[in-house]
Design a protein around this motif. Sequence first.
Motif, PDB file in Angstrom:
ATOM      1  N   VAL A   1      -7.535   4.871   3.854  1.00  0.00           N
ATOM      2  CA  VAL A   1      -6.426   4.099   3.286  1.00  0.00           C
ATOM      3  C   VAL A   1      -5.133   4.388   4.043  1.00  0.00           C
ATOM      4  N   THR A   2      -4.870   5.632   4.340  1.00  0.00           N
ATOM      5  CA  THR A   2      -3.659   5.993   5.077  1.00  0.00           C
ATOM      6  C   THR A   2      -3.703   5.415   6.488  1.00  0.00           C
TER       7      THR A   2
ATOM      8  N   LYS B   1       0.803  -1.219   0.000  1.00  0.00           N
ATOM      9  CA  LYS B   1       0.000   0.000   0.000  1.00  0.00           C
ATOM     10  C   LYS B   1       0.840   1.276   0.000  1.00  0.00           C
TER      11      LYS B   1
ATOM     12  N   TYR C   1      -5.790   1.746  -2.651  1.00  0.00           N
ATOM     13  CA  TYR C   1      -7.192   2.143  -2.811  1.00  0.00           C
ATOM     14  C   TYR C   1      -8.020   1.007  -3.405  1.00  0.00           C
TER      15      TYR C   1
ATOM     16  N   GLN D   1       1.088   8.980   0.955  1.00  0.00           N
ATOM     17  CA  GLN D   1       0.600   8.978  -0.422  1.00  0.00           C
ATOM     18  C   GLN D   1       0.482   7.525  -0.864  1.00  0.00           C
TER      19      GLN D   1
ATOM     20  N   THR E   1      -7.238   7.730  -8.624  1.00  0.00           N
ATOM     21  CA  THR E   1      -7.312   8.075  -7.196  1.00  0.00           C
ATOM     22  C   THR E   1      -7.651   9.545  -6.973  1.00  0.00           C
ATOM     23  N   SER E   2      -7.381  10.398  -7.937  1.00  0.00           N
ATOM     24  CA  SER E   2      -7.704  11.814  -7.765  1.00  0.00           C
ATOM     25  C   SER E   2      -9.219  12.055  -7.738  1.00  0.00           C
TER      26      SER E   2
ATOM     27  N   THR F   1     -12.232  10.931  -2.439  1.00  0.00           N
ATOM     28  CA  THR F   1     -12.329  12.035  -1.486  1.00  0.00           C
ATOM     29  C   THR F   1     -11.264  11.950  -0.394  1.00  0.00           C
ATOM     30  N   LEU F   2     -11.239  12.982   0.423  1.00  0.00           N
ATOM     31  CA  LEU F   2     -10.359  13.021   1.591  1.00  0.00           C
ATOM     32  C   LEU F   2     -10.662  11.842   2.525  1.00  0.00           C
TER      33      LEU F   2
ATOM     34  N   HIS G   1     -11.596   8.822   1.678  1.00  0.00           N
ATOM     35  CA  HIS G   1     -10.925   7.640   1.135  1.00  0.00           C
ATOM     36  C   HIS G   1      -9.437   7.654   1.480  1.00  0.00           C
ATOM     37  N   TRP G   2      -8.803   8.814   1.294  1.00  0.00           N
ATOM     38  CA  TRP G   2      -7.382   8.952   1.619  1.00  0.00           C
ATOM     39  C   TRP G   2      -7.143   8.668   3.104  1.00  0.00           C
TER      40      TRP G   2
END
Length: 182
Positions: A86-87, A44, A60, A54, A75-76, A79-80, A82-83
Motif C-alpha cells: 500500500v505504501t 490513500k 487498504y 501511514q 488495518t492492524s 501484515t507488513l 500489506h503495509w
Amino acid sequence: MTTSRMLQMSHRLNRAGDAALPLLARFVFAGVLLMYYWNSGLTKLGDGIFGFLQPSAGAYVQIFPKAMEAAGYDTSQLTLFHWAVVTGGTIAEFLLPVLIIMGLFTRLAAVGMIGFVILQSLTDLYGHGGIAQEGTLGAWFDRMSDALILDQRAFWVLCLLILVFKGAGALSVDRLLFKSAP
C-alpha cells in the motif's frame, strides 16, 4: 513519384515520429492520467506530513479489498507485506506520473506505470468484483469501445509503451542528463 522520393519521405516521417511521439505520449499521459492518479494517491494518504508512511484505511480497502474484509476492516490485523504494498503503491501513484511528465528516467517510469496499470486492473476485476459487472472487463474486437479494463487501459498501456520504446524525447530531463539518448 519515384521509389527513391517515397523512401526519403518515409525516412522524414520516421524521424518526425521519433521526435513527436514521445512528447505527445507524455502530453496525453499528463492530460488524461496525471490528475486521475494524483487524486487516487491523495485518497490513500494518512494524516500529517508523513501520511504516505501511514496510509489511510481506505488505501487498504482500495488495494486489498478482500483482505480488509477478512480483517474486519481493521488495518492492524494486516501484515507488513500489506503495509509495504500500500505504501509503495501510494508513492508510485505520485512519483511515476511526475517522472513521466518531467521526462526523467522515463523508460523505467513507464515500465513501472505499465505494471501499476496491470495490478490495478487485476485488483479492479478480482478484488472489487469488476469481473462480475456487466461491461467492466469488455472484449476486444466487439462494437463497444468503452469498457473500463480491456478497452480503456489498453490505450493507457499503448501510450506508455511509446515511452518505453522511444524514450522521453527531446524536451525532457533525460535528454539533458543523458545527451546520447535518442
